[in-house]
Design an enzyme around this catalytic site. Structure first.
Site, PDB file in Angstrom:
ATOM      1  N   HIS A   1       0.774  -1.346  -0.155  1.00  0.00           N
ATOM      2  CA  HIS A   1       0.010   0.121  -0.042  1.00  0.00           C
ATOM      3  C   HIS A   1       0.732   1.293  -0.035  1.00  0.00           C
ATOM      4  O   HIS A   1       0.365   2.528  -0.209  1.00  0.00           O
ATOM      5  CB  HIS A   1      -0.974   0.091   1.304  1.00  0.00           C
ATOM      6  CG  HIS A   1      -1.871  -0.957   1.092  1.00  0.00           C
ATOM      7  ND1 HIS A   1      -3.106  -1.083   0.149  1.00  0.00           N
ATOM      8  CD2 HIS A   1      -2.098  -2.201   2.199  1.00  0.00           C
ATOM      9  CE1 HIS A   1      -3.693  -2.205   0.630  1.00  0.00           C
ATOM     10  NE2 HIS A   1      -3.216  -2.770   1.461  1.00  0.00           N
TER      11      HIS A   1
ATOM     12  N   ASP B   1      -8.555  -4.831   7.191  1.00  0.00           N
ATOM     13  CA  ASP B   1      -8.980  -5.653   5.896  1.00  0.00           C
ATOM     14  C   ASP B   1     -10.162  -6.322   6.352  1.00  0.00           C
ATOM     15  O   ASP B   1     -11.248  -6.471   5.371  1.00  0.00           O
ATOM     16  CB  ASP B   1      -8.021  -6.415   5.348  1.00  0.00           C
ATOM     17  CG  ASP B   1      -6.899  -5.451   4.749  1.00  0.00           C
ATOM     18  OD1 ASP B   1      -7.193  -5.100   3.485  1.00  0.00           O
ATOM     19  OD2 ASP B   1      -6.089  -5.312   5.086  1.00  0.00           O
TER      20      ASP B   1
END
Length: 841
Positions: free
Chosen positions: A38, A168
């Site tokens: 990310h 997540d």
């Protein structure tokens, strides 16, 4: 490596500034995870960061974007000391990651000592390869599937730790992180890792949350990211500056509308121990609603509480304790907030002080727990989910305004399900079963028997199975040598497809970590580790009581598909009578239950190779082995105390009536002139028997647990000495035991016994009137049947009585557990015996 420190603290690095690593090292962090998944980073910057970190003594980990060699190799060559692999949902993904990261033979990582990992080409090849073993491999679990599989993922060889990615998880489930349903799943995953001894990693927003994670068994906690630390630090500095400016100007500080205890309330589900104090010291009713106050870290809140409680009791090594399962606790109103319903455990201790109750928010109504003594109090320690403490223990105070306890619900005939054997006619009076006046005479806790707290003789007898299950197997014989040629492979033309499908369906509904316990290899020595009493060791397999309803039903489906309707009905009745006994004696409601039985599958049901299953627990020990199209159902132990339930939810359930009545019918057909050939004693009271046959545990039966190699010379009247009518009655008695198997298998076994009918013998001990207790044995070269009436173990009758029955079925001369057939199978199809087959090691 995470294993080098007890509690490691790190953070994520996402910004492409190598100086950040230098600053974080100066801040005293243990490691950084450089984020290639990310973060806005290129490989050149990552390499610079890794070099800086290593030079400053900061462990550099890299979170890669995938599991391929292309994903991980650049970071490894640059000298990363750890690799975090995202989206590991199952064992296959974990193994794929290991393959890419580890050197051969464990993996297939490519070797290139010319990079930083190889000392820029200066390290020898052995030293370079050794650095690969020091790389920490972290599997990141970020889905519900991954949570369910976390124990199996963590157990993959080459995985060092698992990281629970809660953000997540929240995104994939569309649930907030503090949603109770998600917190429960995360807590269960954490417990699975703790049980397996696996290292846990996770994230935290601040130091207080990190401390709570460490208390729950985490070894590594990532506190924020470089971005969040910079943002929050700047925000705090700006806020402090403005506050100081406002104060210096004489302005009042604006009030915040955020509840003062909101942070603590978010931990209500997982982190709080309650103490319930009843002002009059009386017992909690089954259901009540009351005004309550909740104190969390000094902040008092008020609301309403509803408690729905199920009573149970147990005994531990110390003061008597009772466990209560609270199924619904709600703080309906807490100021302007409302809290979610909590399932919990509550413990009531009596140890010379005022009665207390403590509630453990385990969120699991049925758990595997044990007692621990803390500061003079008996507490429940849950092996799956251990609640954590806030800085100050929370207290829940409830006035004693309980409602009366409702009577237990009686089961009606319309509610009876398949597998029951209810008959409410002619039930005996409850006084027929003498109850003990003393409580807790046996050291039993949660279906385990502590033999070290028993006298030497019973402790020795009850541990026979545990002591002998690894002995070289011979089988029950006449003289120590099994007769050859009694058992042979045959093809009946019908494979047990329904049973195999049921077994596969059962295994498929289990979580991977459950599968590792539920299934054992065919050659496991644990086939022979069983007991017809209460286990004195941690049993293999899964306990039916601990399974979800659907999983338990699938296990019962395997048993039902393997047996005849009569056989399955008998097994289920014996299970229910175990629960009825618990209700009757009231001492061991956590031990004497309907589903306190362990179920294990051995081998692979659909492989074409032999396989089988075992069901083990109090009064039930079943061993079912499939060799091709042949079924061997032995050893089999089925018993009951008492043989009929006269009260409670199982009222009318009966078992072993046919074994009793058909035995009596055959005995009564024998004449006084035949008695010298079969009657060994006219009573089975202790005074009428030798000491070895008068004990309260094994009684007269000889083929119980630990007796796989029993030498039992034939005795009694031979079948060929009987009249034709008597022979027919003996066959009918044999059918009672054989008809527990499917019809075709029962017929095959009966035909085998008939072929050896002239060598089949019968003995009897005891009377044969309408009340007398008795024992009988049918002993054939290919079948051993024992029936025995027992004195009370949980009931108080000192002499044997008809309402306590044990029955045993064995296949002598080496075919218990189908061993003779298995030896022939392996010799025929595999060129020799299966290595270490079934405990011969």
């Amino acid at each position: 490596m995470i294993a080098e420190g007890k509690h490691l603290v790190g953070t994520w690095v996402k910004l492409p500034a190598p100086e950040l690593v230098e600053i974080l090292a100066a801040a005293g962090l243990d490691l950084v995870v450089i984020d290639l998944e990310h973060g806005t980073l290129d490989l050149t910057t990552v390499s610079q960061m890794i070099g800086l970190a290593r030079g400053l003594g900061l462990r550099p980990f890299v979170r890669v974007a995938g599991r391929t060699a292309r994903d991980v190799q650049p970071a490894l060559d640059a000298g990363a000391l750890g690799i975090v692999v995202p989206h590991v949902d199952d064992v296959a993904a974990a193994r794929e990651a290991v393959q890419a990261i580890r050197f051969p033979p464990l993996g297939q990582r490519g070797a290139s000592p010319s990079g930083r990992a190889g000392g820029w080409g200066q390290a020898s090849l052995p030293d370079y390869l050794r650095t690969g073993a020091d790389v920490c491999v972290v599997a990141q679990v970020e889905s519900l599937e991954g949570l369910d599989n976390i124990g199996a993922i963590a157990g993959v060889h080459g995985i060092d730790a698992v990281f629970i990615g809660e953000v997540d998880l929240a995104a994939s489930t569309r649930m907030a992180v503090d949603t109770p349903a998600l917190r429960i799943r995360i807590a269960q995953a954490e417990a699975a890792c703790r049980e397996g001894g696996f290292l846990l990693a996770g994230g935290a927003v601040d130091g207080a949350e990190a401390a709570r994670r460490f208390a729950r068994g985490y070894g590594l906690v990532m506190i924020g990211t470089d971005i969040s630390l910079l943002r929050l630090g700047a925000a705090q500095a700006a806020s402090a500056a403005r506050e100081a400016a406002q104060n210096s100007a004489g302005q009042e500080q604006p009030e915040t509308d955020r509840p003062a205890v909101s942070a603590e309330l978010t931990q209500l589900i997982t982190d709080v121990w309650f103490e319930i104090d009843h002002t009059d010291g009386s017992a909690v009713a089954d259901r009540f609603t009351a005004d309550a106050s909740l104190t969390i870290t000094g902040a008092a809140l008020r609301g309403r509480v509803e408690i729905d409680e199920f009573y149970a009791s147990r005994h531990a090594r110390g003061p008597r304790v009772s466990r209560h399962c609270v199924t619904n606790v709600q703080l309906l109103e807490v100021g302007e907030r409302s809290a979610t319903a909590i399932s919990a455990l509550i413990l009531y201790a009596e140890d010379g002080e005022a009665p207390r109750r403590q509630m453990h928010p385990a969120l699991v109504a049925d758990v595997h727990d044990e007692f621990v003594r803390v500061d003079g109090r008996w507490l429940i320690h849950d092996r799956r989910i251990v609640a954590q403490f806030l800085p100050e223990k929370s207290t829940l105070t409830v006035p004693a305004n309980q409602s009366p306890r409702p009577p237990p619900k009686e089961q009606t005939m319309t509610e009876i399900k398949s597998g029951d054997q209810h008959d409410n006619r002619d039930l005996p009076d409850l006084s027929r079963f003498p109850l003990r006046t003393e409580k807790g005479v046996l050291p039993l806790v949660d279906s385990f028997l502590y033999t070290d707290l028993l006298p030497e003789v019973p402790a020795f007898e009850l541990s026979a199975g545990e002591r002998h299950y690894r002995d070289h197997f011979v089988g029950i014989t006449d003289d120590g040598a099994p007769r050859p040629g009694l058992y042979s492979l045959a093809d009946t033309g019908e494979r047990p497809l329904a049973v195999m499908a049921a077994a596969r369906a059962y295994l498929d509904v289990l979580a991977p970590y459950q599968r590792t316990i539920a299934q054992q290899p065919m050659d496991s020595p644990d086939w022979r580790l069983w007991t017809n009493a209460i286990p004195t060791w941690t049993p293999k397999g899964l306990r039916l009581e601990r399974l979800e309803d659907g999983q338990r039903q699938r296990a019962l489906d395997v048993i039902e598909a393997s047996l005849s309707p009569e056989g399955f009905t008998l097994v289920r009745a014996a299970m229910k009578l175990n629960g009825a006994l618990g209700e009757l004696v009231d001492d061991y409601l956590d031990t004497l239950t309907e589903f306190a039985y362990w179920f294990t599958v051995f081998g692979e049901p659909e492989s074409g190779e032999p396989w089988g299953w075992q069901l083990m627990g109090h009064h039930i020990d079943l061993h079912c082995v499939f060799v091709g199209s042949q079924l061997v159902f032995a050893p089999v132990f089925i018993g009951a105390e008492p043989t009929v339930a006269v009260t409670g939810i199982h009222r009318g359930v009966r078992a072993l009536d046919d074994e009793t009545t058909r035995g009596l019918e055959f005995r009564r057909s024998l004449t006084p002139s035949q008695e010298p050939g079969f009657l060994l004693s006219t009573s089975i009271d202790a005074a009428a028997l030798p000491p070895e046959l008068a004990g309260p545990w094994n009684g007269r039966h000889l083929g119980g647990a630990g007796s796989d190699n029993l030498i039992l010379p034939p005795e009694g009247i031979r079948a060929d000495e009987l009249t034709s009518d008597q022979q027919d009655r003996l066959v009918e008695l044999l059918r009672v035991y054989l008809d527990r198997m499917p019809h075709a298998d029962a017929k095959t076994k009966l035909d085998q016994v008939i072929r050896h009918f002239a060598e089949t013998r019968f003995i009897w001990r005891g009377g044969h009137d309408d009340q007398a207790a008795f024992y009988y044995r049918i002993h054939s070269p290919v079948l051993l049947v024992e029936y025995d009436n027992h004195p009370g173990v949980f009931l108080a009758n000192e002499e044997p009585d008809r309402f306590h029955v044990h029955t045993i079925v064995r296949e002598p001369n080496g075919n218990d557990y189908a061993k003779s057939l298995l030896a022939e199978h392996y010799a025929l199809h595999h060129g020799g015996p299966l290595s270490h087959h079934q405990g011969d090691r």
